[in-house]
Design a protein around this motif. Structure first.
Motif, mmCIF file in Angstrom:
data_model
loop_
_atom_site.group_PDB
_atom_site.id
_atom_site.type_symbol
_atom_site.label_atom_id
_atom_site.label_comp_id
_atom_site.label_asym_id
_atom_site.label_seq_id
_atom_site.Cartn_x
_atom_site.Cartn_y
_atom_site.Cartn_z
ATOM 1 N N ALA A 235 58.109 19.697 -39.225
ATOM 2 C CA ALA A 235 57.268 18.511 -39.013
ATOM 3 C C ALA A 235 56.591 18.553 -37.646
ATOM 4 N N GLN A 236 57.301 19.074 -36.642
ATOM 5 C CA GLN A 236 56.749 19.183 -35.287
ATOM 6 C C GLN A 236 56.113 20.536 -35.029
ATOM 7 N N GLN A 237 56.230 21.457 -35.999
ATOM 8 C CA GLN A 237 55.754 22.830 -35.808
ATOM 9 C C GLN A 237 56.317 23.398 -34.500
ATOM 10 N N ALA A 238 57.625 23.259 -34.350
ATOM 11 C CA ALA A 238 58.280 23.671 -33.106
ATOM 12 C C ALA A 238 59.652 24.245 -33.387
ATOM 13 N N LEU A 239 60.098 25.081 -32.461
ATOM 14 C CA LEU A 239 61.476 25.555 -32.450
ATOM 15 C C LEU A 239 62.252 24.745 -31.419
ATOM 16 N N GLN A 240 63.410 24.251 -31.819
ATOM 17 C CA GLN A 240 64.282 23.569 -30.876
ATOM 18 C C GLN A 240 65.413 24.511 -30.506
ATOM 19 N N LEU A 241 65.566 24.770 -29.214
ATOM 20 C CA LEU A 241 66.599 25.654 -28.712
ATOM 21 C C LEU A 241 67.636 24.819 -27.965
ATOM 22 N N GLU A 242 68.899 25.049 -28.276
ATOM 23 C CA GLU A 242 69.982 24.328 -27.612
ATOM 24 C C GLU A 242 71.069 25.303 -27.175
ATOM 25 N N ARG A 243 71.610 25.080 -25.987
ATOM 26 C CA ARG A 243 72.794 25.808 -25.539
ATOM 27 C C ARG A 243 73.984 24.856 -25.602
ATOM 28 N N TRP A 244 75.038 25.297 -26.273
ATOM 29 C CA TRP A 244 76.250 24.504 -26.412
ATOM 30 C C TRP A 244 77.359 25.147 -25.589
ATOM 31 N N ASP A 245 77.943 24.392 -24.654
ATOM 32 C CA ASP A 245 78.971 24.887 -23.747
ATOM 33 C C ASP A 245 80.352 24.361 -24.141
ATOM 34 N N TYR A 246 81.349 25.223 -23.960
ATOM 35 C CA TYR A 246 82.727 24.764 -24.143
ATOM 36 C C TYR A 246 83.111 23.887 -22.944
ATOM 37 N N THR A 247 83.679 22.712 -23.240
ATOM 38 C CA THR A 247 84.034 21.738 -22.220
ATOM 39 C C THR A 247 85.526 21.482 -22.273
ATOM 40 N N CYS A 255 76.420 19.961 -26.420
ATOM 41 C CA CYS A 255 75.074 20.436 -26.126
ATOM 42 C C CYS A 255 74.788 20.237 -24.638
ATOM 43 N N ALA A 256 74.496 21.340 -23.935
ATOM 44 C CA ALA A 256 74.294 21.282 -22.488
ATOM 45 C C ALA A 256 72.832 21.374 -22.094
ATOM 46 N N GLU A 257 71.992 21.926 -22.973
ATOM 47 C CA GLU A 257 70.570 22.082 -22.664
ATOM 48 C C GLU A 257 69.782 22.092 -23.955
ATOM 49 N N GLN A 258 68.608 21.472 -23.928
ATOM 50 C CA GLN A 258 67.749 21.429 -25.115
ATOM 51 C C GLN A 258 66.301 21.639 -24.679
ATOM 52 N N ILE A 259 65.627 22.552 -25.366
ATOM 53 C CA ILE A 259 64.218 22.844 -25.090
ATOM 54 C C ILE A 259 63.487 22.902 -26.424
ATOM 55 N N GLN A 260 62.325 22.283 -26.500
ATOM 56 C CA GLN A 260 61.523 22.356 -27.714
ATOM 57 C C GLN A 260 60.285 23.188 -27.432
ATOM 58 N N LEU A 261 60.107 24.233 -28.218
ATOM 59 C CA LEU A 261 59.009 25.164 -28.024
ATOM 60 C C LEU A 261 57.952 24.967 -29.100
ATOM 61 N N PRO A 262 56.739 24.572 -28.723
ATOM 62 C CA PRO A 262 55.660 24.536 -29.713
ATOM 63 C C PRO A 262 55.258 25.955 -30.075
ATOM 64 N N LEU A 263 55.029 26.202 -31.345
ATOM 65 C CA LEU A 263 54.603 27.538 -31.759
ATOM 66 C C LEU A 263 53.097 27.665 -31.679
ATOM 67 N N ARG A 264 52.632 28.892 -31.626
ATOM 68 C CA ARG A 264 51.190 29.129 -31.552
ATOM 69 C C ARG A 264 50.505 28.440 -32.733
ATOM 70 N N GLY A 265 49.579 27.549 -32.397
ATOM 71 C CA GLY A 265 48.903 26.803 -33.460
ATOM 72 C C GLY A 265 49.639 25.554 -33.878
ATOM 73 N N GLY A 266 50.859 25.318 -33.279
ATOM 74 C CA GLY A 266 51.649 24.177 -33.665
ATOM 75 C C GLY A 266 51.271 22.930 -32.880
ATOM 76 N N ALA A 267 51.944 21.811 -33.242
ATOM 77 C CA ALA A 267 51.583 20.532 -32.625
ATOM 78 C C ALA A 267 52.683 19.970 -31.751
ATOM 79 N N GLY A 268 53.788 20.730 -31.565
ATOM 80 C CA GLY A 268 54.910 20.200 -30.792
ATOM 81 C C GLY A 268 54.625 20.185 -29.312
ATOM 82 N N SER A 269 55.548 19.640 -28.551
ATOM 83 C CA SER A 269 55.433 19.621 -27.095
ATOM 84 C C SER A 269 56.734 20.124 -26.503
ATOM 85 N N SER A 270 56.643 20.660 -25.297
ATOM 86 C CA SER A 270 57.809 21.284 -24.658
ATOM 87 C C SER A 270 58.447 20.342 -23.683
ATOM 88 N N GLY A 271 59.773 20.460 -23.580
ATOM 89 C CA GLY A 271 60.511 19.659 -22.619
ATOM 90 C C GLY A 271 61.946 20.097 -22.598
#
Length: 273
Positions: A235-247, A255-271
């Motif tokens: 729906a967002q035309q994006a890949l969501q990347l997450e790093r999960w750490d043992y606590t 989940c310790a970090e989350q980044i959303q990557l818009p793909l080429r031609g996609g409509a997502g936003s990064s953060g």
């Protein structure tokens, strides 16, 4: 589609409490595809591969794709290292050392970066580069990922020597063929970075995602045991990347970090968060 990348399990050095926590969180996340990016064992012994098989049997049903790491090649058994270096690995994961998973929307191509005669160092051969490029070009998938064991980028100066030989040639060829993300392990130091940082001229939407060690006590620089989650969000035309750490405080993964990557031609936003 939800994928989980486990790297550098190093069976023979596993932490039982972390392994139990991994089983729990895997059932909660229920991935469609499990990606094992090498160093599954510490010394490539059959018993260590069997230990991995027992862990996999405890996880929820999912497709599995694995590539070997340098520790999956015998170190002390020189005859096997030279004559049949991947015998135990292929008994567990199959004979294809350049595996491929194509769901229609998501393509993941594996590449074997190990070299039995060099043992530690990784390399991309010209034949591998061309084979992977052909598979990337031939697929109509929206998401195109390549996974190896050795990295193509580094954050720490001490890891520069761990970058696989031929990395620049591989990265530039594969991004031209459609690769958007390269997954790796080996250095036990998780990070996510744009590939253009090291390889100027590439699209800023091409990334690498390094995994830490998932369950081994061989952590580095006080980094937690961790794994990566990669999820395609159509729906967002994006890949969501997450790093999960043992606590340790909760004896589980968070989940310790989350980044959303818009793909080429996609409509997502990064953060990140």
């Amino acid at each position: 589609m939800r994928m989980i990348q486990l790297s550098d399990l190093h069976f023979g050095t596993e932490r039982p409490e972390v392994m139990d926590a991994l089983v729990t969180v895997m059932h909660q996340l229920s991935p469609d595809l499990l990606l094992l990016s090498g160093d599954i064992t510490q010394r490539a012994r059959r018993a260590q591969f069997r230990a991995c098989e027992r862990l996999l049997a405890r996880l929820p049903p999912a497709a599995i794709m694995a590539v070997p790491g340098n520790h999956d090649i015998p170190l002390f058994n020189l005859w096997q290292r030279l004559v049949a270096p991947y015998a135990h690995f292929t008994r567990t994961f199959g004979d294809d050392l350049l595996p491929c998973h194509d769901s229609g929307q998501v393509l993941v191509v594996g590449v074997n970066t190990t070299c039995p005669r060099r043992h530690i160092d990784g390399t991309f051969t010209e034949k591998q580069i061309e084979t992977v490029a052909h598979r990337l070009k031939a697929s109509h998938a929206r998401v195109k990922i390549v996974m190896g064991h050795h990295p193509v980028d580094a954050v720490l100066e001490s890891d520069e020597r761990n970058i696989a030989r031929g990395a620049e040639r591989a990265v530039r060829t594969w991004t031209q063929a459609g690769m958007q993300l390269y997954l790796a392990g080996h250095i036990h130091y998780p990070f996510c970075a744009r590939l253009e940082r090291r390889y100027p001229g590439l699209s800023p939407e091409c990334w690498t995602f390094q995994a830490g060690t998932a369950i081994s006590f061989r952590v580095r620089d006080h980094k937690a045991n961790s794994f990566n989650l990669i999820e395609w969000l159509p729906a967002q035309q994006a890949l969501q990347l997450e790093r999960w750490d043992y606590t340790p405080a909760i004896e589980g993964f968070l989940c310790a970090e989350q980044i959303q990557l818009p793909l080429r031609g996609g409509a997502g936003s990064s953060g990140s968060g």
